[in-house]
Design an enzyme around this catalytic site. Structure first.
Site, PDB file in Angstrom:
ATOM      1  N   ASP A  41     -36.120 -45.985 -44.425  1.00 10.93           N
ATOM      2  CA  ASP A  41     -35.895 -45.224 -44.999  1.00 10.93           C
ATOM      3  C   ASP A  41     -37.168 -43.853 -44.823  1.00 10.93           C
ATOM      4  O   ASP A  41     -37.262 -42.663 -45.773  1.00 10.93           O
ATOM      5  CB  ASP A  41     -34.852 -44.909 -45.659  1.00 10.93           C
ATOM      6  CG  ASP A  41     -35.650 -45.570 -47.081  1.00 10.93           C
ATOM      7  OD1 ASP A  41     -36.577 -46.612 -47.142  1.00 10.93           O
ATOM      8  OD2 ASP A  41     -35.206 -45.575 -48.609  1.00 10.93           O
ATOM      9  N   GLU A  43     -39.138 -44.829 -47.007  1.00 10.95           N
ATOM     10  CA  GLU A  43     -39.633 -45.617 -48.728  1.00 10.95           C
ATOM     11  C   GLU A  43     -41.386 -46.171 -47.913  1.00 10.95           C
ATOM     12  O   GLU A  43     -41.107 -47.324 -47.140  1.00 10.95           O
ATOM     13  CB  GLU A  43     -38.945 -46.315 -49.579  1.00 10.95           C
ATOM     14  CG  GLU A  43     -39.660 -46.846 -50.264  1.00 10.95           C
ATOM     15  CD  GLU A  43     -38.589 -47.608 -51.543  1.00 10.95           C
ATOM     16  OE1 GLU A  43     -38.446 -49.056 -51.392  1.00 10.95           O
ATOM     17  OE2 GLU A  43     -37.669 -47.534 -50.791  1.00 10.95           O
ATOM     18  N   ARG A  99     -53.240 -24.973 -56.997  1.00  7.57           N
ATOM     19  CA  ARG A  99     -52.961 -23.412 -57.435  1.00  7.57           C
ATOM     20  C   ARG A  99     -52.170 -22.852 -58.610  1.00  7.57           C
ATOM     21  O   ARG A  99     -52.184 -22.128 -58.928  1.00  7.57           O
ATOM     22  CB  ARG A  99     -52.667 -22.594 -55.897  1.00  7.57           C
ATOM     23  CG  ARG A  99     -53.872 -22.232 -54.955  1.00  7.57           C
ATOM     24  CD  ARG A  99     -53.520 -22.645 -53.849  1.00  7.57           C
ATOM     25  NE  ARG A  99     -52.631 -23.505 -52.539  1.00  7.57           N
ATOM     26  CZ  ARG A  99     -52.760 -23.524 -51.711  1.00  7.57           C
ATOM     27  NH1 ARG A  99     -52.706 -22.436 -50.840  1.00  7.57           N
ATOM     28  NH2 ARG A  99     -52.185 -24.695 -51.132  1.00  7.57           N
ATOM     29  N   GLN A 100     -51.144 -24.291 -59.196  1.00  4.79           N
ATOM     30  CA  GLN A 100     -50.083 -23.946 -59.628  1.00  4.79           C
ATOM     31  C   GLN A 100     -50.341 -24.533 -61.345  1.00  4.79           C
ATOM     32  O   GLN A 100     -50.083 -25.362 -61.948  1.00  4.79           O
ATOM     33  CB  GLN A 100     -49.065 -24.711 -59.618  1.00  4.79           C
ATOM     34  CG  GLN A 100     -48.353 -24.433 -57.739  1.00  4.79           C
ATOM     35  CD  GLN A 100     -46.649 -24.726 -57.860  1.00  4.79           C
ATOM     36  OE1 GLN A 100     -46.107 -25.404 -58.377  1.00  4.79           O
ATOM     37  NE2 GLN A 100     -47.581 -25.275 -56.716  1.00  4.79           N
ATOM     38  N   HIS A 133     -59.526 -25.935 -58.100  1.00  2.59           N
ATOM     39  CA  HIS A 133     -58.837 -24.078 -58.024  1.00  2.59           C
ATOM     40  C   HIS A 133     -59.212 -23.699 -59.334  1.00  2.59           C
ATOM     41  O   HIS A 133     -59.959 -22.357 -59.228  1.00  2.59           O
ATOM     42  CB  HIS A 133     -57.414 -24.314 -57.575  1.00  2.59           C
ATOM     43  CG  HIS A 133     -57.707 -22.688 -57.571  1.00  2.59           C
ATOM     44  ND1 HIS A 133     -58.139 -22.197 -56.107  1.00  2.59           N
ATOM     45  CD2 HIS A 133     -56.730 -21.972 -57.592  1.00  2.59           C
ATOM     46  CE1 HIS A 133     -57.169 -20.895 -55.852  1.00  2.59           C
ATOM     47  NE2 HIS A 133     -56.419 -20.619 -56.498  1.00  2.59           N
ATOM     48  N   ASP A 172     -61.169 -13.058 -53.067  1.00  5.31           N
ATOM     49  CA  ASP A 172     -60.416 -12.405 -53.921  1.00  5.31           C
ATOM     50  C   ASP A 172     -61.029 -12.559 -55.355  1.00  5.31           C
ATOM     51  O   ASP A 172     -62.057 -12.966 -55.587  1.00  5.31           O
ATOM     52  CB  ASP A 172     -58.662 -12.877 -53.934  1.00  5.31           C
ATOM     53  CG  ASP A 172     -59.716 -14.708 -54.634  1.00  5.31           C
ATOM     54  OD1 ASP A 172     -60.500 -14.859 -55.251  1.00  5.31           O
ATOM     55  OD2 ASP A 172     -58.675 -15.535 -53.538  1.00  5.31           O
ATOM     56  N   LYS A 195     -57.401  -8.415 -53.657  1.00  5.48           N
ATOM     57  CA  LYS A 195     -55.920  -8.464 -52.978  1.00  5.48           C
ATOM     58  C   LYS A 195     -55.340  -8.366 -53.547  1.00  5.48           C
ATOM     59  O   LYS A 195     -55.076  -8.426 -54.442  1.00  5.48           O
ATOM     60  CB  LYS A 195     -56.159  -9.495 -51.725  1.00  5.48           C
ATOM     61  CG  LYS A 195     -55.518 -11.168 -52.626  1.00  5.48           C
ATOM     62  CD  LYS A 195     -56.239 -12.450 -51.857  1.00  5.48           C
ATOM     63  CE  LYS A 195     -55.686 -13.365 -52.753  1.00  5.48           C
ATOM     64  NZ  LYS A 195     -56.111 -14.753 -51.922  1.00  5.48           N
ATOM     65  N   ARG A 197     -50.940  -9.883 -53.060  1.00  2.00           N
ATOM     66  CA  ARG A 197     -49.826 -10.307 -51.894  1.00  2.00           C
ATOM     67  C   ARG A 197     -48.920  -9.518 -52.403  1.00  2.00           C
ATOM     68  O   ARG A 197     -48.358  -9.605 -53.362  1.00  2.00           O
ATOM     69  CB  ARG A 197     -50.107 -12.075 -52.800  1.00  2.00           C
ATOM     70  CG  ARG A 197     -51.172 -12.974 -52.687  1.00  2.00           C
ATOM     71  CD  ARG A 197     -51.021 -14.088 -52.751  1.00  2.00           C
ATOM     72  NE  ARG A 197     -51.968 -14.829 -52.602  1.00  2.00           N
ATOM     73  CZ  ARG A 197     -52.742 -15.212 -50.880  1.00  2.00           C
ATOM     74  NH1 ARG A 197     -51.796 -14.890 -49.989  1.00  2.00           N
ATOM     75  NH2 ARG A 197     -53.779 -16.109 -51.143  1.00  2.00           N
ATOM     76  N   ASP A 221     -65.713 -19.508 -50.756  1.00  2.00           N
ATOM     77  CA  ASP A 221     -64.037 -20.158 -51.413  1.00  2.00           C
ATOM     78  C   ASP A 221     -63.243 -21.667 -51.835  1.00  2.00           C
ATOM     79  O   ASP A 221     -64.342 -21.734 -50.869  1.00  2.00           O
ATOM     80  CB  ASP A 221     -63.176 -19.858 -50.362  1.00  2.00           C
ATOM     81  CG  ASP A 221     -61.329 -19.159 -50.397  1.00  2.00           C
ATOM     82  OD1 ASP A 221     -61.447 -19.100 -52.307  1.00  2.00           O
ATOM     83  OD2 ASP A 221     -60.774 -18.234 -50.260  1.00  2.00           O
TER      84      ASP A 221
END
Length: 309
Positions: A41, A43, A99-100, A133, A172, A195, A197, A221
């Protein structure tokens, strides 16, 4: 290595095995043996094929897509803890979900904090990573974080290009601090691309702040995903009269159609970039991580590795 210190053992996840082998070559040791078995499956389970009791264990695995890479790292940490390792150090050159790092709109998760919690609960004693980041992600951990910088790799490469009339640029505003450090080191002007988005991975508009006419531009970057931002910035800078544009990134995620989009790039191999692209130069990071591992194992400072802060 100091014989009074616990033995050092390095293991690598499936997708970062190439980097684990390179790090071990620099350290003059063999990469540890692991097995990974998959169920029908999807796993899977991981296990160590040698004793790690009382050892200082380094687990090399970047957490780039897909999520199996993160899950494999978590299982490696848990297995090491249950096998009585003296210390468990996660070596995560590319820290995914970075990024979060904040709530930029209502009712969203802070994934970087969640991943930090998962690694901590799994049982790491330390984290080694590179070019986060956002620097403040280090504060999401309650264990020591050794945050390395690709500048120690990129600066010698930039110097080898011997560019005249050079300017450093950020694609950016969010990367302005990182790019400004390079500009200060080389004592050259800094240019910013601003920039807007339309949505994730889609740039609606971009403007240039600064003079690039007749200049050789080096874009700095950390993450290149679809390469939309970096290539749009490159085209815009050329339209403003730049003589040439080169881009350096620490983490080439390179989701399609990035390979077709990318222009002149300097990439590190924190995650694998295997597609053919004659304009891409891959710079190895194994020595940087091997030196850091050696220094940590010998309780030595790692700050001397940084060309600048």
């Amino acid at each position: 290595m100091n014989s009074n210190l616990p033995p050092i053992k390095v293991f690598a996840g499936e997708s970062s095995r190439y980097l684990g082998e390179s790090i071990c070559k620099e350290l003059g040791i063999e990469l540890g043996k692991m097995n990974k078995e998959r169920f029908a499956d999807g796993e899977f389970e991981v296990g160590f094929e040698e004793s790690i009791r009382g050892s200082q264990v380094y687990l090399v695995q970047s957490t780039f897509p897909n999520s199996d890479n993160l899950m494999e790292l978590l299982l490696m940490i848990d297995a090491a803890k249950r096998a009585s390792a003296a210390q468990i150090i996660a070596v995560v050159p590319y820290f995914g979900w970075a990024r979060q790092d904040r709530k930029d709109k209502p009712r969203v998760s802070i994934a970087a904090k969640l991943v930090a919690d998962l690694l901590s609960v799994a049982g790491i004693d330390r984290l080694i990573t590179m070019d986060l980041h956002a620097d403040q992600i280090q504060g999401f951990f309650d264990v020591p974080v050794d945050h390395l910088y690709a500048s120690s790799i990129f600066i010698p490469y930039i110097e080898s290009l011997r560019l005249e009339n050079m300017v450093i640029a950020s694609p950016d505003v969010g990367g302005a601090k990182r790019a400004n450090t390079y500009a200060k080191y080389f004592d050259v002007p800094l240019v910013l691309c601003h920039k807007q988005r339309a949505k994730a991975n889609v740039v609606a508009s971009m403007t240039v702040i600064g003079d690039v006419e007749g200049k050789n531009v080096v874009l700095i970057d950390d993450i290149v995903d679809t390469a939309g931002t970096i290539t749009k910035a490159s085209d815009l800078l050329l339209s403003y009269g730049a003589k040439s544009v080169r881009a350096l990134c620490s983490h080439p995620v390179m989701s399609d159609p990035a390979t077709e989009n990318v222009k002149n790039c300097g990439l590190t191999d924190s995650i694998p970039y295997v597609k053919e692209n004659h304009k891409a130069t891959v710079l190895p990071v194994a020595k940087l991580f091997a030196d850091t591992i050696r220094r940590i194992h010998n309780n030595q400072s790692i700050s001397s590795q940084y060309l600048f802060k």
